[in-house]
Design an enzyme around this catalytic site. Structure first.
Site, PDB file in Angstrom:
ATOM      1  N   GLU A 189      -8.396 -14.236   6.193  1.00  0.00           N
ATOM      2  CA  GLU A 189      -8.272 -14.761   4.820  1.00  0.00           C
ATOM      3  C   GLU A 189      -8.479 -16.275   4.764  1.00  0.00           C
ATOM      4  OE1 GLU A 189      -4.671 -13.239   2.967  1.00  0.00           O
ATOM      5  OE2 GLU A 189      -5.511 -11.232   2.851  1.00  0.00           O
ATOM      6  N   GLU A 210      -7.404  -4.735   5.192  1.00  0.00           N
ATOM      7  CA  GLU A 210      -6.043  -4.769   4.650  1.00  0.00           C
ATOM      8  C   GLU A 210      -6.066  -4.115   3.276  1.00  0.00           C
ATOM      9  OE1 GLU A 210      -3.637  -8.332   4.656  1.00  0.00           O
ATOM     10  OE2 GLU A 210      -4.610  -9.048   6.485  1.00  0.00           O
TER      11      GLU A 210
HETATM   12  O1  AHR Z   1      -0.304  -7.916   5.130  1.00  0.00           O
HETATM   13  C1  AHR Z   1       0.431  -9.002   4.689  1.00  0.00           C
HETATM   14  C2  AHR Z   1      -0.411 -10.253   4.493  1.00  0.00           C
HETATM   15  O2  AHR Z   1      -1.317 -10.045   3.442  1.00  0.00           O
HETATM   16  C3  AHR Z   1      -1.313 -10.644   5.631  1.00  0.00           C
HETATM   17  O3  AHR Z   1      -0.650 -11.414   6.581  1.00  0.00           O
HETATM   18  C4  AHR Z   1      -2.389 -11.438   4.961  1.00  0.00           C
HETATM   19  O4  AHR Z   1      -3.599 -11.378   5.640  1.00  0.00           O
HETATM   20  C5  AHR Z   1      -2.443 -10.880   3.561  1.00  0.00           C
HETATM   21  O5  AHR Z   1      -2.373 -11.888   2.606  1.00  0.00           O
END
Ligand code: AHR
Length: 500
Positions: A172, A291
């Protein structure tokens, strides 16, 4: 209400890459400490790994697990997480304002992966670090021997190289919250040079560049274009992240959340193909949706957690039956984009926005969202057919016309089986499904109907009632195919050849 599913085994979107059913373990909260790893737990093995948790993970059959972050990775020094445990330093993790004891590092993760039968997907810190540290990490992990770092790994008890294939180039990096946040230009240049170095080491590595943290980022989708223009020759995948929430407690909108994901994926595909055309390239960039999940229940509670502790109770969302329906819809979206989305990671695996919960020193149990994932992972590995639904829809102020049914159809040629995943989004009407499958002279026989249903959308599983929401398994038959109001369903069909 009626829903007709039109399809043919000849019209295929793509073959599912099993890595679509991956997950994610971050050094965050109680995912590792108190989740995967709890030295003094009566059910832990000689390495401190909870065997009850490993069983639930093995049952989920996750082929790939991303590690060690997440936001965590962007301020992490991999060297702290290798070697003798007693020599590993206690560090501050700025991402989650926690203490990081580094007792579960690379070797421990690799041992755990072997025990649960999964492949690692390693994230590299490109927040505070650069090319040197990235190439050192890969050499430590993957070079057979004879160099300082490969010999160091051997001296740490891992004679054979880990041969880790998938590497995320940062996490990210578009997010202002990220330690070492970068502009698309800055990140694109760095990722391109890191990627170049890693491919010089081994051209068979699979590299994932950071796409946008979600589709609401102000820099989306220009970020994707700039990053790809820099990294085109070295990366193989672009990442996508998305979390779904229901703050307004509006079930009709929440149940349509995966339409936002569909749009996100399709836009990113267009950007990838735009850059491909611009570069006159033959290469196709694939997507890693590394994610995704529902995440909002724990937000307020998290603000109350004290800083600078180990194993804080962070992101411990307790999932409702309604969340399970959304997770089912999201899995359908991933299946229906399997031609381009090759990897996806349910974020995360244990305790932290997770399908599995544990109590420190106590039991483990599965949340509502475990079940749609379990069945998609079990029956979703085949060819996804390009279906059309004939079903009524409802008007929604966020998503426009929302079909009452969300479905994906998976064909297993070798087993001669069709598996239909359907969510009935209607809050008050059951749905009768009809199949209009254009195919060879054959008949379909429903062999099993598995469903998830509860009268109360807010029903949860917990330590004392771990089975409040659990699959209802019925043998198939010749009766009508009924999906109850607000339900998740898997109809399994055997294809019987008919002699002409
Ligand atoms: O999964 C939780 C968080 O969400 C992770 O650390 C990040 O990559 C995202 O913002």
């Amino acid at each position: 209400m009626k829903c007709t599913v039109h399809a043919s085994p000849h019209f295929v979107i793509g073959t599912v890459d099993k890595r679509l059913f991956g997950s994610f373990v971050e050094q965050l909260g109680r995912c590792v400490y108190g989740g995967l790893y709890e030295k003094d737990h009566p059910l832990s093995d000689e390495d401190g790994l909870r065997t009850d948790v490993m069983k639930l993970v093995r049952d989920l059959n996750v082929p790939v697990v991303r590690f060690p972050g997440g936001n965590y990775v962007s301020n992490h020094r991999w060297e702290d997480s290798v070697g003798p445990l007693q020599k590993r330093p206690m560090r501050l993790d700025l991402a989650w304002k926690a203490l990081d004891p580094n007792q579960f590092g690379i070797k421990e993760f690799m041992d755990w992966c072997r025990k649960v039968d999964t492949e690692p997907m390693m994230a590299i810190n490109l927040g505070t670090r650069g090319i040197d540290e990235a190439k050192d990490l890969v050499e430590y992990c993957n070079f057979p021997g004879g160099t300082e770092l490969s010999e160091l790994r051997k001296s740490h008890g891992s004679e054979a190289p880990y041969n880790i294939k998938m590497w995320c180039l940062g996490n990210e990096m578009d997010g202002p919250w990220q330690v070492g946040h970068k502009t698309a230009e800055e990140y694109g240049r760095l990722a391109s040079e890191v990627g170049k170095a890693l491919k010089l080491f081994d051209p068979n590595l699979e590299l994932i560049a950071c796409g946008s943290s979600n589709s609401s980022m102000i820099t989306f989708p220009a970020w994707e274009q700039t990053v790809l223009e820099h990294t085109w020759d070295t990366v193989d995948y672009l990442s996508l992240h998305m979390y779904f929430r229901n703050d307004a407690d509006d079930a009709e909108t929440f149940l349509a959340s995966n339409m936002k994901m569909d749009q996100f994926i399709e836009t990113v595909v267009h950007v990838c193909d735009y850059v491909k055309a611009k570069k006159r390239s033959q290469k196709t960039i694939y997507l890693s949706f590394d994610e995704w999940n529902v995440w909002f229940h724990s937000n307020e509670q998290d603000k109350k957690e004290p800083d600078w502790e180990i194993g804080k109770h962070l992101l411990e969302d307790v999932y409702t039956f309604e969340d399970a329906l959304v997770v089912g819809c999201v899995l359908n979206s991933l299946l229906k984009h399997c031609d381009r989305v090759k990897v996806a990671c349910l974020a995360q695996l244990v305790n932290v926005i997770a399908p599995i919960l544990t109590e420190d020193g106590g039991p483990s149990w599965v949340q509502t969202i475990y079940w749609p994932f379990y069945y998609a992972s079990k029956y979703g590995r085949g060819e996804v057919l390009d279906i059309r639904l004939n079903v009524p829809s409802y008007e929604n102020s966020t998503y426009g016309q929302v079909p009452y049914a969300d479905a994906a159809l998976v064909y297993h040629e070798e087993k001669q089986e069709l598996d239909l995943f359907v969510i009935n989004r209607s809050l008050d009407e059951e749905m009768e499904l009809e199949l209009d499958i254009i195919m060879f002279p054959a008949q379909l026989k429903c062999i099993e109907h598995i469903s998830l249903y509860h009268d109360d959308l807010k029903a949860v599983n917990d330590k004392t009632n771990p089975d409040t929401v659990k699959p209802i398994i019925k043998a198939g038959g010749n009766g009508p195919l009924i999906a109850k109001k607000k339900s998740w369903n898997l109809f399994r069909f055997s294809i019987l050849q008919v002699s002409m």
